[in-house]
Design a protein around this motif. Structure first.
Motif, PDB file in Angstrom:
ATOM      1  N   THR A   1      -7.872 -14.769   8.876  1.00  0.00           N
ATOM      2  CA  THR A   1      -8.238 -13.400   8.521  1.00  0.00           C
ATOM      3  C   THR A   1      -7.986 -12.458   9.692  1.00  0.00           C
ATOM      4  O   THR A   1      -8.253 -12.793  10.838  1.00  0.00           O
ATOM      5  CB  THR A   1      -9.717 -13.303   8.110  1.00  0.00           C
ATOM      6  OG1 THR A   1     -10.536 -13.881   9.141  1.00  0.00           O
ATOM      7  CG2 THR A   1      -9.960 -14.037   6.807  1.00  0.00           C
ATOM      8  N   PHE A   2      -7.488 -11.270   9.369  1.00  0.00           N
ATOM      9  CA  PHE A   2      -7.208 -10.252  10.385  1.00  0.00           C
ATOM     10  C   PHE A   2      -8.166  -9.077  10.217  1.00  0.00           C
ATOM     11  O   PHE A   2      -8.340  -8.553   9.113  1.00  0.00           O
ATOM     12  CB  PHE A   2      -5.773  -9.738  10.249  1.00  0.00           C
ATOM     13  CG  PHE A   2      -5.466  -8.556  11.135  1.00  0.00           C
ATOM     14  CD1 PHE A   2      -4.924  -8.749  12.401  1.00  0.00           C
ATOM     15  CD2 PHE A   2      -5.734  -7.260  10.720  1.00  0.00           C
ATOM     16  CE1 PHE A   2      -4.647  -7.664  13.226  1.00  0.00           C
ATOM     17  CE2 PHE A   2      -5.468  -6.171  11.543  1.00  0.00           C
ATOM     18  CZ  PHE A   2      -4.922  -6.376  12.802  1.00  0.00           C
TER      19      PHE A   2
ATOM     20  N   PRO B   1       0.089   1.797   6.578  1.00  0.00           N
ATOM     21  CA  PRO B   1      -0.955   2.827   6.695  1.00  0.00           C
ATOM     22  C   PRO B   1      -2.368   2.275   6.833  1.00  0.00           C
ATOM     23  O   PRO B   1      -3.193   2.846   7.544  1.00  0.00           O
ATOM     24  CB  PRO B   1      -0.792   3.633   5.401  1.00  0.00           C
ATOM     25  CG  PRO B   1       0.620   3.402   4.979  1.00  0.00           C
ATOM     26  CD  PRO B   1       0.949   2.007   5.398  1.00  0.00           C
ATOM     27  N   THR B   2      -2.665   1.173   6.155  1.00  0.00           N
ATOM     28  CA  THR B   2      -4.031   0.643   6.180  1.00  0.00           C
ATOM     29  C   THR B   2      -4.435   0.210   7.580  1.00  0.00           C
ATOM     30  O   THR B   2      -5.507   0.573   8.077  1.00  0.00           O
ATOM     31  CB  THR B   2      -4.159  -0.541   5.208  1.00  0.00           C
ATOM     32  OG1 THR B   2      -3.985  -0.060   3.871  1.00  0.00           O
ATOM     33  CG2 THR B   2      -5.519  -1.212   5.324  1.00  0.00           C
TER      34      THR B   2
ATOM     35  N   PHE C   1       1.439 -11.459   5.121  1.00  0.00           N
ATOM     36  CA  PHE C   1       2.026 -10.203   4.654  1.00  0.00           C
ATOM     37  C   PHE C   1       2.054 -10.210   3.127  1.00  0.00           C
ATOM     38  O   PHE C   1       2.803 -10.959   2.505  1.00  0.00           O
ATOM     39  CB  PHE C   1       3.446  -9.975   5.185  1.00  0.00           C
ATOM     40  CG  PHE C   1       3.509  -9.377   6.562  1.00  0.00           C
ATOM     41  CD1 PHE C   1       4.344  -8.295   6.836  1.00  0.00           C
ATOM     42  CD2 PHE C   1       2.760  -9.897   7.611  1.00  0.00           C
ATOM     43  CE1 PHE C   1       4.436  -7.754   8.109  1.00  0.00           C
ATOM     44  CE2 PHE C   1       2.843  -9.368   8.882  1.00  0.00           C
ATOM     45  CZ  PHE C   1       3.673  -8.290   9.141  1.00  0.00           C
ATOM     46  N   GLY C   2       1.239  -9.415   2.516  1.00  0.00           N
ATOM     47  CA  GLY C   2       1.285  -9.235   1.073  1.00  0.00           C
ATOM     48  C   GLY C   2       0.286 -10.051   0.282  1.00  0.00           C
ATOM     49  O   GLY C   2       0.184  -9.868  -0.932  1.00  0.00           O
ATOM     50  N   VAL C   3      -0.470 -10.955   0.916  1.00  0.00           N
ATOM     51  CA  VAL C   3      -1.474 -11.740   0.188  1.00  0.00           C
ATOM     52  C   VAL C   3      -2.714 -10.864  -0.014  1.00  0.00           C
ATOM     53  O   VAL C   3      -3.318 -10.413   0.962  1.00  0.00           O
ATOM     54  CB  VAL C   3      -1.833 -13.031   0.942  1.00  0.00           C
ATOM     55  CG1 VAL C   3      -2.879 -13.821   0.172  1.00  0.00           C
ATOM     56  CG2 VAL C   3      -0.585 -13.878   1.189  1.00  0.00           C
ATOM     57  N   LYS C   4      -3.078 -10.642  -1.271  1.00  0.00           N
ATOM     58  CA  LYS C   4      -4.134  -9.666  -1.566  1.00  0.00           C
ATOM     59  C   LYS C   4      -5.286 -10.215  -2.401  1.00  0.00           C
ATOM     60  O   LYS C   4      -6.328  -9.573  -2.511  1.00  0.00           O
ATOM     61  CB  LYS C   4      -3.535  -8.458  -2.307  1.00  0.00           C
ATOM     62  CG  LYS C   4      -2.479  -7.704  -1.511  1.00  0.00           C
ATOM     63  CD  LYS C   4      -1.908  -6.557  -2.330  1.00  0.00           C
ATOM     64  CE  LYS C   4      -0.817  -5.807  -1.567  1.00  0.00           C
ATOM     65  NZ  LYS C   4      -1.300  -5.155  -0.357  1.00  0.00           N
ATOM     66  N   THR C   5      -5.102 -11.375  -3.026  1.00  0.00           N
ATOM     67  CA  THR C   5      -6.099 -11.877  -3.972  1.00  0.00           C
ATOM     68  C   THR C   5      -6.344 -13.366  -3.736  1.00  0.00           C
ATOM     69  O   THR C   5      -5.518 -14.053  -3.127  1.00  0.00           O
ATOM     70  CB  THR C   5      -5.603 -11.708  -5.418  1.00  0.00           C
ATOM     71  OG1 THR C   5      -4.431 -12.531  -5.609  1.00  0.00           O
ATOM     72  CG2 THR C   5      -5.265 -10.253  -5.721  1.00  0.00           C
ATOM     73  N   PRO C   6      -7.475 -13.885  -4.246  1.00  0.00           N
ATOM     74  CA  PRO C   6      -7.692 -15.330  -4.176  1.00  0.00           C
ATOM     75  C   PRO C   6      -6.586 -16.124  -4.859  1.00  0.00           C
ATOM     76  O   PRO C   6      -6.190 -17.199  -4.388  1.00  0.00           O
ATOM     77  CB  PRO C   6      -9.031 -15.515  -4.890  1.00  0.00           C
ATOM     78  CG  PRO C   6      -9.741 -14.210  -4.689  1.00  0.00           C
ATOM     79  CD  PRO C   6      -8.661 -13.173  -4.763  1.00  0.00           C
TER      80      PRO C   6
ATOM     81  N   VAL D   1      -4.434 -13.181   5.767  1.00  0.00           N
ATOM     82  CA  VAL D   1      -4.766 -11.979   4.990  1.00  0.00           C
ATOM     83  C   VAL D   1      -5.282 -10.915   5.948  1.00  0.00           C
ATOM     84  O   VAL D   1      -6.227 -11.160   6.702  1.00  0.00           O
ATOM     85  CB  VAL D   1      -5.818 -12.273   3.905  1.00  0.00           C
ATOM     86  CG1 VAL D   1      -6.093 -11.013   3.087  1.00  0.00           C
ATOM     87  CG2 VAL D   1      -5.351 -13.397   2.990  1.00  0.00           C
ATOM     88  N   GLY D   2      -4.654  -9.749   5.910  1.00  0.00           N
ATOM     89  CA  GLY D   2      -5.052  -8.668   6.798  1.00  0.00           C
ATOM     90  C   GLY D   2      -5.256  -7.354   6.072  1.00  0.00           C
ATOM     91  O   GLY D   2      -6.373  -6.850   5.955  1.00  0.00           O
ATOM     92  N   THR D   3      -4.168  -6.785   5.549  1.00  0.00           N
ATOM     93  CA  THR D   3      -4.239  -5.463   4.927  1.00  0.00           C
ATOM     94  C   THR D   3      -5.268  -5.413   3.803  1.00  0.00           C
ATOM     95  O   THR D   3      -6.065  -4.467   3.712  1.00  0.00           O
ATOM     96  CB  THR D   3      -2.859  -5.050   4.398  1.00  0.00           C
ATOM     97  OG1 THR D   3      -1.946  -4.932   5.498  1.00  0.00           O
ATOM     98  CG2 THR D   3      -2.924  -3.725   3.667  1.00  0.00           C
TER      99      THR D   3
END
Length: 284
Positions: free
Chosen positions: A22-23, A63-64, A213-218, A233-235
């Motif tokens: 996690t970032f 941006p995030t 990069f791009g992982v957003k969901t479980p 997962v960062g953004t």
């Protein structure tokens, strides 16, 4: 690898599961809240933590994460405070690896030798510095390795087999595979290509491969965890934190919002269907 990094990836291998990386940006939205979020991450299921070093010109970030860095800097956060955060975290957690991620300029201003000594003393395990290519290894990579810190490289879909040996030459800890071209948070990865990309890199190294990069969901985390050694997962995590704020300031829901999101990601990672580990040969 540092002892913490070695132990963590060895434990993940024994469990036959991917890790969750996690970032967060240090000091976002303020030092007190950021420290509380940092402490909550392992409790929620993070196996490795990337801690962003705020910088005024984060060219590889969308941006995030740019907004997170600006919030931290506006609140008075500096690199010395990032190191203090790690040192305070180590008082309660000496097992979770922490990797500082960012850009060379703040480290250069701080002083390379002083930074490496202070980072090691604080309990940092590794560095990801996105604007120093392998050709500049003498600037920071080699001194970091000599100081006992991992230096983690990024590989991308455009890092071909001719370039990979140079990227991997002095890499340690793990390899961070950036699954999409562009800045952070810019696109959803093509999960169908993750397996082949990971296998291609593994032909060049025995290091664990973390994919981000791009992982957003479980569900997305589970897709990646089926093939990679770790999921980054960062953004998406910073988005959750940002939505909990009120005019840029922490609210009573901020830490719990991040904790709940990471718990979901951790469940996703742990639910991934992975190949059974290869049977060990019997030895006399």
């Amino acid at each position: 690898m540092t002892a913490r990094m070695t132990a963590r990836f060895a434990d993940l291998k024994r469990q036959n599961r991917a890790g969750l990386v996690t970032f967060i940006t240090a000091g976002d939205p303020d030092d007190r809240t950021s420290a509380a979020v940092l402490r909550a991450l392992p409790e929620a299921g993070a196996d490795v933590i990337e801690l962003g070093m705020p910088f005024t010109d984060p060219m590889a970030d969308g941006p995030t994460i740019q907004a997170a860095a600006l919030r931290a800097l506006k609140a008075g956060h500096r690199l010395s405070k990032t190191l203090a955060m790690v040192r305070d975290f180590r008082a309660g957690d000496d097992a979770t690896p922490i990797v500082l991620m960012g850009y060379y300029n703040p480290i250069y201003v701080y002083g390379v030798d002083r930074f490496l000594a202070d980072a090691k003393a604080a309990g940092v395990d590794g560095l990801i510095v996105v604007d120093l290519p392998p050709e500049e290894d003498r600037e920071l990579c080699i001194p970091a390795l000599e100081a006992g810190l991992n230096f983690i490289r990024l590989a991308t879909p455009t890092t071909d087999d001719a370039r990979l040996p140079a990227v991997l030459q002095n890499t340690s800890g793990f390899v961070y595979y950036v699954s999409v071209n562009g800045i952070t948070g810019s696109a959803i990865p093509d999960y169908s290509r993750v397996a082949s990309s990971v296998q291609r890199i593994k032909r060049h190294t025995d290091l664990p491969i973390a994919v981000g990069f791009g992982v957003k969901t479980p569900e997305g985390a589970a897709e990646v965890a089926a093939h990679a050694d770790a999921v980054v997962v960062g953004t998406a995590l910073i988005d959750v934190l940002a939505r909990s704020l009120d005019a840029g300031h922490a609210t009573p829901t901020t830490v719990d919002a991040v904790r709940g999101f990471v718990e979901g990601l951790a469940r996703g990672v742990r639910s991934a269907k992975r190949p059974a580990p290869a049977a060990q040969e019997d030895r006399p």
